[in-house]
Write an enzyme that holds these catalytic residues in place. Structure first.
Site, PDB file in Angstrom:
ATOM      1  N   HIS A 135       0.831  -1.212   0.000  1.00 23.09           N
ATOM      2  CA  HIS A 135       0.000   0.000   0.000  1.00 23.09           C
ATOM      3  C   HIS A 135       0.864   1.260   0.000  1.00 23.09           C
ATOM      4  O   HIS A 135       0.432   2.320   0.459  1.00 23.09           O
ATOM      5  CB  HIS A 135      -0.954   0.022   1.202  1.00 23.09           C
ATOM      6  CG  HIS A 135      -1.786  -1.217   1.326  1.00 23.09           C
ATOM      7  ND1 HIS A 135      -2.915  -1.449   0.571  1.00 23.09           N
ATOM      8  CD2 HIS A 135      -1.619  -2.321   2.105  1.00 23.09           C
ATOM      9  CE1 HIS A 135      -3.426  -2.628   0.894  1.00 23.09           C
ATOM     10  NE2 HIS A 135      -2.646  -3.190   1.798  1.00 23.09           N
ATOM     11  N   SER A 159      16.592  16.009 -19.953  1.00 29.69           N
ATOM     12  CA  SER A 159      15.560  17.043 -19.920  1.00 29.69           C
ATOM     13  C   SER A 159      16.047  18.223 -20.741  1.00 29.69           C
ATOM     14  O   SER A 159      17.237  18.540 -20.751  1.00 29.69           O
ATOM     15  CB  SER A 159      15.280  17.476 -18.473  1.00 29.69           C
ATOM     16  OG  SER A 159      14.522  18.666 -18.441  1.00 29.69           O
TER      17      SER A 159
END
Length: 460
Positions: free
Chosen positions: A168, A292
Site C-alpha cells: 500500500h 531534460s
C-alpha cells in the site's frame, strides 16, 4: 507546400527499426507471399495425389513451381498490385499470379487446379495462421524471452540484496530485490509456456464449410480427410467444423495470452519506475543523451514510460481483435478482413515495448547504499517479528503478555522508531531469554525471511 508521402503509424516511421522483423510476415506483402505458398501447396497436393487425371510433377518442376513463393519479392509485389487494380480482389490477384507462373513453366495443363474448389477464406485463413505463427514464434517470442532472461539474470544477481518492501505504498516487511524480480520471471515464464503450446488452426472446406463443390467435382473422394492432410501438412491444426471462415477462436486465445503478458510487463514497468524514483536503482547515463531540455541533471526513466504506453496501445488492439474476430454474422461477414490486417500493429506496439524494457533494464544499477539507508530508517517494521515471537512465547508458557498485537501497535503504528527504542522495548519484554536474544540480533536488513532462497524456485 505539402509534405511528401509520410508513414502514418510511428511503427512505420520513428520506431520502424525496432519492429521491422514483424513486417516480414504481417505486412500485406508477407500475407500475399503466404497466399502464394498456400495456393502452390494445394496445387501440388492435388497433382501429387493425381486427382482429376493430373500427374505428379517432376522434382525439377516442383522446385520451379515453389520458387514463386521462395523468391517472392518486389517484382511479385508490383505485379500483384497491378492485378488487384483490375480484379479488385486480393486473393483472385494471387490466383492469376500463380496461373501466370504456371504458364511460364509450361504447366498450363494443370492451371485449372489453381484455387480448385477453394473459397478465398480457405486461402486467407491458412495464410494468416502461417504468418501469425511465424511472427509470434520467430520475432515476438525471442523479444519476450530476452526480457525474461535479463530479469532472471538480475534476480539471481540481487537475490541477497535486502530491500524495504512497500505494501500500500507504506514501509513493510523487508524482501530482496532479487526475489521481487523473480516474481515477474515466474509470472512471465508461465505465459511463455502457454504461448509455446498455442494452436494455430486452419480450415479448407469451401464456401460454407460443407465441401459441396469438392463433392460435386468428385464424390468418390474423402474430402474431409484430404482437407485434414493438407492443413496439417502446413504445420497447422485442422478445424473440421466451420462456416465459410475459420472461427478465429485460436486467435482470440493467442491475443488474450499476449495481452496477459503485456499486463504483467506493464506491472514490471510501473515497479521499475517506482524503484528508480525511490533511488533503489540508479540509471546509467548514456553518452550524449539529454534527460531534460531544461534540467541537465535529469536522467528520465523514458524506456519504462515508453514501454508502458506501447503495452497499453497493444492491449487496446489485442482486446479489440479478440472481441471482434470471434463473431461473424451467420456464415460470413467481412468484419474480420480489415480487422486482421491490424495484427501486426498490435504485436508491433508490444514488440517495441519489449525492446524498451530490455534497454531500460540494461541501463540501471542497484544502489545498495540507498537500500541499506532506507532499511535503517524503518526499524518499526520489526514490530511484526516481535509480536509474532511474543505470541509463540505465550503459547509455550514463557510469557504472561495478554495482547502482543496491541502492545506493538501502540509502540509502532504511525511512528518512526530507531534501533535504540526498539532494543529497549525488547529488553523489557516478558519473554524467554533465547527469544529475546534472537529478537535483539534482528535488524531490518536481516528480516527478509526466505526471500533470497525463494529465487531457487525459478529452476523448479
Amino acid at each position: 507546400m505539402s509534405l511528401p508521402p509520410q508513414p502514418l503509424s510511428p511503427l512505420d516511421g520513428r520506431y520502424s527499426a525496432a519492429v521491422t522483423g514483424l513486417g516480414e510476415f504481417l505486412s500485406e506483402a508477407g500475407l500475399n507471399r503466404a497466399r502464394v505458398h498456400v495456393e502452390l501447396e494445394w496445387l501440388l497436393y492435388l497433382t501429387d495425389h493425381e486427382l482429376f487425371g493430373s500427374h505428379r510433377l517432376t522434382e525439377q518442376q516442383i522446385r520451379e513451381l515453389r520458387s514463386l513463393g521462395s523468391s517472392f519479392g518486389q517484382a511479385e509485389i508490383d505485379e500483384l498490385a497491378g492485378l488487384e487494380a483490375t480484379t479488385r480482389h486480393d486473393v483472385k490477384a494471387v490466383e492469376y499470379l500463380v496461373r501466370r507462373h504456371l504458364a511460364d513453366l509450361g504447366l498450363t495443363e494443370i492451371a485449372e487446379l489453381t484455387h480448385f474448389a477453394a473459397t478465398s477464406e480457405d486461402i486467407n485463413n491458412l495464410s494468416y495462421a502461417l504468418t501469425i505463427r511465424q511472427a509470434v514464434t520467430e520475432v515476438w517470442m525471442p523479444g519476450f524471452r530476452q526480457v525474461i532472461a535479463e530479469l532472471r539474470r538480475q534476480s539471481l544477481a540481487y537475490r541477497a540484496d535486502a530491500m524495504l518492501a512497500r505494501t500500500h505504498g507504506q514501509p513493510a516487511t523487508p524482501t530482496t530485490m532479487g526475489k521481487e524480480l523473480a516474481v515477474f520471471v515466474y509470472r512471465l515464464e508461465r505465459i511463455a509456456k502457454q504461448l509455446d503450446t498455442s494452436e494455430y488452426l486452419g480450415k479448407f472446406s469451401g464456401a460454407t464449410g460443407t465441401f459441396a463443390a469438392h463433392l460435386a467435382a468428385d464424390d468418390t473422394q474423402n474430402w474431409p480427410l484430404i482437407s485434414e492432410q493438407f492443413v496439417t501438412s502446413l504445420g497447422l491444426t485442422w478445424n473440421p467444423l466451420t462456416t465459410q471462415i475459420e472461427s478465429h477462436d485460436w486467435q482470440a486465445e493467442l491475443y488474450s495470452r499476449i495481452a496477459h503478458a503485456n499486463r504483467i510487463l506493464h506491472n514490471l514497468c510501473t515497479d521499475m519506475w517506482t524503484y528508480i524514483s525511490l533511488g533503489y536503482f540508479t540509471q546509467i547515463p548514456v553518452a550524449g543523451a539529454t534527460g531534460s531540455s531544461t534540467m541537465p541533471h535529469k536522467i528520465n526513466p523514458i524506456r519504462f514510460e515508453n514501454a508502458e504506453a506501447n503495452l497499453e496501445l497493444s492491449n487496446a488492439l489485442l482486446d479489440s481483435l479478440g472481441q471482434t474476430l470471434v463473431t461473424s454474422r451467420l456464415q460470413r461477414d467481412l468484419t474480420d478482413s480489415t480487422t486482421q490486417r491490424n495484427v501486426g500493429v498490435a504485436l508491433g506496439h508490444s514488440l517495441l515495448a519489449l525492446n524498451n524494457i530490455v534497454g531500460g533494464l540494461g541501463q540501471v544499477s542497484l544502489n545498495r547504499e540507498v537500500l541499506a539507508a532506507d532499511l535503517d530508517d524503518n526499524w518499526e517494521i520489526l514490530g511484526e517479528a516481535i509480536q509474532t515471537v511474543v505470541r509463540a512465547e505465550i503459547t509455550a508458557g514463557r510469557s504472561s503478555i495478554t495482547d502482543p498485537y496491541a502492545l506493538l501497535k501502540e509502540l509502532t503504528r504511525g511512528k518512526r522508531i530507531g534501533q535504540t527504542e526498539l532494543t529497549a522495548f525488547v529488553s523489557a519484554l516478558d519473554i524467554g531469554d533465547a527469544a529475546k536474544e534472537h529478537l535483539l540480533r534482528l535488524t531490518p536488513a536481516t528480516y527478509t525471511g526466505l526471500a533470497g532462497s525463494l529465487v531457487d524456485y525459478l529452476d523448479v
